[in-house]
Write a protein that holds these residues in place. Structure first.
Motif, PDB file in Angstrom:
ATOM      1  N   ARG A 111      -3.923  -5.071   1.698  1.00 32.10           N
ATOM      2  CA  ARG A 111      -3.095  -4.330   2.658  1.00 32.10           C
ATOM      3  C   ARG A 111      -2.746  -2.976   2.047  1.00 32.10           C
ATOM      4  O   ARG A 111      -2.413  -2.884   0.876  1.00 32.10           O
ATOM      5  N   CYS A 137      -0.486   0.706   2.940  1.00 26.60           N
ATOM      6  CA  CYS A 137       0.435   1.447   3.808  1.00 26.60           C
ATOM      7  C   CYS A 137       0.505   2.872   3.281  1.00 26.60           C
ATOM      8  O   CYS A 137       0.459   3.098   2.069  1.00 26.60           O
ATOM      9  N   GLU A 143       4.035   0.942  11.271  1.00 29.96           N
ATOM     10  CA  GLU A 143       5.298   0.283  10.917  1.00 29.96           C
ATOM     11  C   GLU A 143       6.274   1.369  10.498  1.00 29.96           C
ATOM     12  O   GLU A 143       6.057   2.032   9.492  1.00 29.96           O
ATOM     13  N   PRO A 194       5.183  -7.504   4.162  1.00 25.27           N
ATOM     14  CA  PRO A 194       4.795  -7.245   5.562  1.00 25.27           C
ATOM     15  C   PRO A 194       5.677  -8.044   6.528  1.00 25.27           C
ATOM     16  O   PRO A 194       5.298  -9.088   7.027  1.00 25.27           O
ATOM     17  N   ALA A 212       6.455  -1.659   1.155  1.00 21.24           N
ATOM     18  CA  ALA A 212       5.874  -1.845   2.490  1.00 21.24           C
ATOM     19  C   ALA A 212       4.599  -2.686   2.415  1.00 21.24           C
ATOM     20  O   ALA A 212       4.331  -3.497   3.300  1.00 21.24           O
ATOM     21  N   VAL A 213       3.834  -2.502   1.351  1.00 26.27           N
ATOM     22  CA  VAL A 213       2.609  -3.282   1.171  1.00 26.27           C
ATOM     23  C   VAL A 213       2.948  -4.719   0.796  1.00 26.27           C
ATOM     24  O   VAL A 213       2.374  -5.668   1.321  1.00 26.27           O
ATOM     25  N   CYS A 229      -0.206   1.169   8.358  1.00 23.57           N
ATOM     26  CA  CYS A 229      -0.532   0.030   7.501  1.00 23.57           C
ATOM     27  C   CYS A 229      -1.814  -0.615   8.006  1.00 23.57           C
ATOM     28  O   CYS A 229      -2.013  -0.755   9.211  1.00 23.57           O
ATOM     29  N   TYR A 243       9.971  -4.592  11.778  1.00 25.17           N
ATOM     30  CA  TYR A 243      10.129  -3.446  10.896  1.00 25.17           C
ATOM     31  C   TYR A 243      11.577  -3.247  10.450  1.00 25.17           C
ATOM     32  O   TYR A 243      11.834  -2.799   9.332  1.00 25.17           O
ATOM     33  N   ILE A 247      -4.963  -3.721   7.035  1.00 21.27           N
ATOM     34  CA  ILE A 247      -5.412  -4.872   6.247  1.00 21.27           C
ATOM     35  C   ILE A 247      -6.930  -4.940   6.352  1.00 21.27           C
ATOM     36  O   ILE A 247      -7.483  -4.928   7.457  1.00 21.27           O
TER      37      ILE A 247
END
Length: 177
Positions: A143, A145, A130, A45, A41-42, A135, A49, A137
């Protein structure tokens, strides 16, 4: 990483295992013990989704754990997207880093702009939900999550009603405003 997910989607277990083995030197270099869905997930991005969800489904089929260190909450309930948004957006939370004991404070506006403080580190960033992951930044870091759990044994007085699980950190917290 995408290859592992693809092999998982195709039920090519041996190929997925071999690809996971090839990933291990990179994980060691990054000082990460294992590849997880949170890392994906990190790293990926996606704008939509649904594309990340497809990647995560393939990783799960390939045997990649969703959370680090085999983490499963002993007593708690994982929050869904709506609950994460309601809990955090438009609110201030306070708590601590479970590993280091450093104080943790986060103020997230309704639009996702976020100010976070962990110990001596402070930054402004943007947070989104998400899937059921939070998440964020931050310009001076990267980033992140994570997933949020409600702890059945947490209390407001101890500021540990909830647990935010990231790849390499855990934060206990309560909503204070």
């Amino acid at each position: 990483m995408v290859l592992i997910s693809s092999y998982g989607q195709l039920d090519r277990d041996a190929d997925a295992t071999a690809a996971r083995e090839r990933l291990k030197p990179y994980l060691a270099q990054a000082q990460e013990p294992e590849y997880t869905g949170l890392m994906a997930a990190v790293e990926f991005p996606f704008k939509d989704y649904v594309n990340l969800e497809r990647l995560l489904v393939g990783l799960r089929k390939a045997g990649v754990p969703e959370l680090p260190d085999g983490f499963t909450p002993k007593r708690g309930v994982r929050l869904d997207a709506g609950s994460v948004r309601t809990l955090l957006f438009g609110h201030e939370i306070q708590g601590r880093n479970v590993r280091t004991g450093e104080s943790y404070r986060r103020v997230t506006a309704e639009d996702g702009t976020t100010r976070i403080t962990v110990g001596d580190w402070t930054d402004h960033g943007i947070s989104t939900v998400e899937g059921d992951m939070l998440c964020s930044i931050y310009p001076t870091r990267w980033r992140f999550c994570g997933v949020v759990f409600r702890k059945s044994d947490g209390t407001f007085a101890q500021k540990n009603e909830y647990l935010l699980v990231l790849q390499s950190d855990r934060f206990e917290f309560s909503v204070v405003k």
